[in-house]
Design an enzyme around this catalytic site. Structure first.
Site, short mmCIF file in Angstrom:
data_model
loop_
_atom_site.label_atom_id
_atom_site.label_comp_id
_atom_site.label_asym_id
_atom_site.label_seq_id
_atom_site.Cartn_x
_atom_site.Cartn_y
_atom_site.Cartn_z
N GLY A 1 -20.07 3.58 31.70
CA GLY A 1 -19.83 2.87 32.95
C GLY A 1 -19.62 1.39 32.77
CB CYS A 2 -20.45 -1.03 30.28
SG CYS A 2 -22.13 -0.94 30.89
CB ALA A 3 -15.29 -3.06 31.37
CB SER A 4 -18.28 -4.87 27.41
OG SER A 4 -17.63 -5.87 28.14
#
Length: 136
Positions: free
Chosen positions: A49-52
């Site tokens: 769920g994190c772009a990074s």
């Protein structure tokens, strides 16, 4: 039930005048965050769920919650450091009682992060809460 470390961050945010200074402070917190052993940066510790790229590895001892965390983005490392200040040292039962949204709102992060960063921050909080709940 904010920890003294989180209260210190909140006080610093109150002292800083603008968001550019606050972002710099978050980045400095990320730089000061101890590195995570690359051997722990595996799919099992990755936060979805994190772009990074974000990894969180719990460390629970005597019912107290702590974690190692890392990211490939410096601002996200800083957000991990903020979460570490919020949760480290709490009992696993108290971790799930923390109103992270309200505490982070005290810093104004809810208003000043991009939607992608906000989603990633929520994903990290959910992961921490789940890890603590599983350990309780």
């Amino acid at each position: 039930m904010p920890t003294p470390a989180f209260e210190e961050i909140a006080e610093t945010f109150d002292f800083l005048d603008d968001w550019e200074e606050r972002y710099r402070h978050v980045i400095e917190l990320g730089k000061a965050l101890p590195g995570m052993d690359p051997a722990l940066q595996v799919p099992a510790t990755k936060v979805d769920g994190c772009a990074s790229q974000v990894w969180i590895m719990p460390q629970i001892q005597d019912g107290r919650f702590d974690f190692q965390g890392d990211s490939d983005a410096m601002i996200v490392r800083g957000l991990i450091a903020v979460l570490h200040a919020m949760y480290a040292g709490l009992s696993v039962a108290d971790v799930v009682k923390v109103d992270a949204q309200a505490q982070l709102a005290r810093l104004g992060l809810d208003e000043h992060l991009s939607s992608q960063r906000s989603n990633g921050l929520r994903a990290m909080v959910q992961r921490i809460r789940k890890l603590a709940a599983d350990a309780a």
